[in-house]
Design a protein around this motif. Sequence first.
Motif, PDB file in Angstrom:
ATOM      1  N   ASP A  75      20.902  13.070  36.065  1.00 42.89           N
ATOM      2  CA  ASP A  75      20.957  13.907  34.859  1.00 42.89           C
ATOM      3  C   ASP A  75      19.577  14.534  34.683  1.00 42.89           C
ATOM      4  OD1 ASP A  75      21.966  15.081  32.551  1.00 42.89           O
ATOM      5  OD2 ASP A  75      21.332  13.407  31.293  1.00 42.89           O
ATOM      6  N   THR A  99      23.032  11.565  29.164  1.00 35.95           N
ATOM      7  CA  THR A  99      22.896  10.418  30.061  1.00 35.95           C
ATOM      8  C   THR A  99      23.691   9.227  29.549  1.00 35.95           C
ATOM      9  OG1 THR A  99      20.592  11.177  30.292  1.00 35.95           O
ATOM     10  CG2 THR A  99      21.197   9.143  31.417  1.00 35.95           C
ATOM     11  N   ILE A 152      14.614   6.294  34.473  1.00 34.22           N
ATOM     12  CA  ILE A 152      14.201   7.669  34.231  1.00 34.22           C
ATOM     13  C   ILE A 152      12.932   7.928  35.029  1.00 34.22           C
ATOM     14  CG2 ILE A 152      12.986   6.988  32.106  1.00 34.22           C
ATOM     15  CD1 ILE A 152      13.580   9.836  31.036  1.00 34.22           C
ATOM     16  N   VAL A 157      23.671   6.265  36.620  1.00 31.98           N
ATOM     17  CA  VAL A 157      22.876   7.440  36.264  1.00 31.98           C
ATOM     18  C   VAL A 157      21.389   7.171  36.375  1.00 31.98           C
ATOM     19  CG1 VAL A 157      22.604   9.292  34.567  1.00 31.98           C
ATOM     20  CG2 VAL A 157      24.655   7.891  34.531  1.00 31.98           C
ATOM     21  N   GLY A 209      18.264  11.665  26.248  1.00 30.41           N
ATOM     22  CA  GLY A 209      19.332  10.876  26.858  1.00 30.41           C
ATOM     23  C   GLY A 209      20.707  11.044  26.241  1.00 30.41           C
ATOM     24  N   LEU A 239      18.300   2.109  31.337  1.00 28.28           N
ATOM     25  CA  LEU A 239      18.600   3.176  32.290  1.00 28.28           C
ATOM     26  C   LEU A 239      17.328   3.713  32.939  1.00 28.28           C
ATOM     27  CD1 LEU A 239      21.404   5.282  30.554  1.00 28.28           C
ATOM     28  CD2 LEU A 239      21.610   3.483  32.260  1.00 28.28           C
ATOM     29  N   ALA A 298      16.943  15.527  31.144  1.00 28.31           N
ATOM     30  CA  ALA A 298      17.754  14.606  30.341  1.00 28.31           C
ATOM     31  C   ALA A 298      17.314  14.518  28.895  1.00 28.31           C
ATOM     32  CB  ALA A 298      17.726  13.221  30.975  1.00 28.31           C
ATOM     33  N   ALA A 353      17.935   9.438  35.189  1.00 29.51           N
ATOM     34  CA  ALA A 353      17.525  10.615  34.431  1.00 29.51           C
ATOM     35  C   ALA A 353      16.246  11.189  35.023  1.00 29.51           C
ATOM     36  CB  ALA A 353      17.297  10.250  32.972  1.00 29.51           C
ATOM     37  N   ARG A 374      26.871   7.340  31.312  1.00 32.48           N
ATOM     38  CA  ARG A 374      26.859   5.887  31.569  1.00 32.48           C
ATOM     39  C   ARG A 374      28.074   5.213  30.942  1.00 32.48           C
ATOM     40  NH1 ARG A 374      27.602   1.985  33.295  1.00 32.48           N
ATOM     41  NH2 ARG A 374      26.318   0.132  33.670  1.00 32.48           N
TER      42      ARG A 374
END
Length: 253
Positions: free
Chosen positions: A47, A56, A88, A66, A53, A86, A50, A68, A60
């Motif tokens: 993504d 994102t 990134i 995912v 988020g 997550l 992003a 980012a 998810r």
Amino acid sequence: MTASSRALSFDAAAAQYAASRPSYPAELFDSIEEFAACRLAGVRVADVGAGTGIATALLRERGAEVIAVEPGEAMAGEFRRALPGLPIVRGDGNALPLAAASHDLITYAQSWQWTDPARSVPEALRVLRADGALAIWWNTTAFDVPWIRDQHERIARHCGVEPRSAVRPTDSEAIRLAGLTGLRVTRRQVRWSRTVSLDVHLANIGSRSASLVLDEADRRAFLVDERERLSQAFSGEEVEETYVVDLLVALRP
């Protein structure tokens, strides 16, 4: 001001962006699955741009794996606070910090316009696996709603930019404008709405790049006037924001 400078202007209002920006409807992700001919569950997604988020998190929730990609430090900070589990990485679509043929889907929610398609399209194709897909989309103005159309024109005039045309581009024009000519592209427009407080609505329009690059006192004065105007037009302290999500999905050759 350059596009990259405007893109990074969001860092000045990252918390405001996270708290006020609209999300996306479930039908959008249904359409991505349809056009990409795969379920999002288990799919490896990057993504890009992003932000905090918003997209994102929805990817998810669909079961996607995912990562980012975000250029802004403050926006990435908001992302980490909201979605600590997550991954990134810092970067942008013109030079993706991702391995070749490593992802099934690359998404750009509200962020494709900050890239140079002459660079970002080849980068997406490099990172996508065979039969992968690139999905880009925007929440766009519902010009058929009078108060939203009028507000759009006021904002444009105040920011010194041309109002967008109320006539939406044809599919071929949209594909050309996005720099996706020559790829297999499918388009769909999804209408949806949300009801929010005046405070959230004003924070939303104040978090847009055209507003963020204005002098702060000028921006505040406009929002005060806008609050007064909307308070007179609507009973209560809520407004219904209507959007048309414009989605383009390009398949890797």
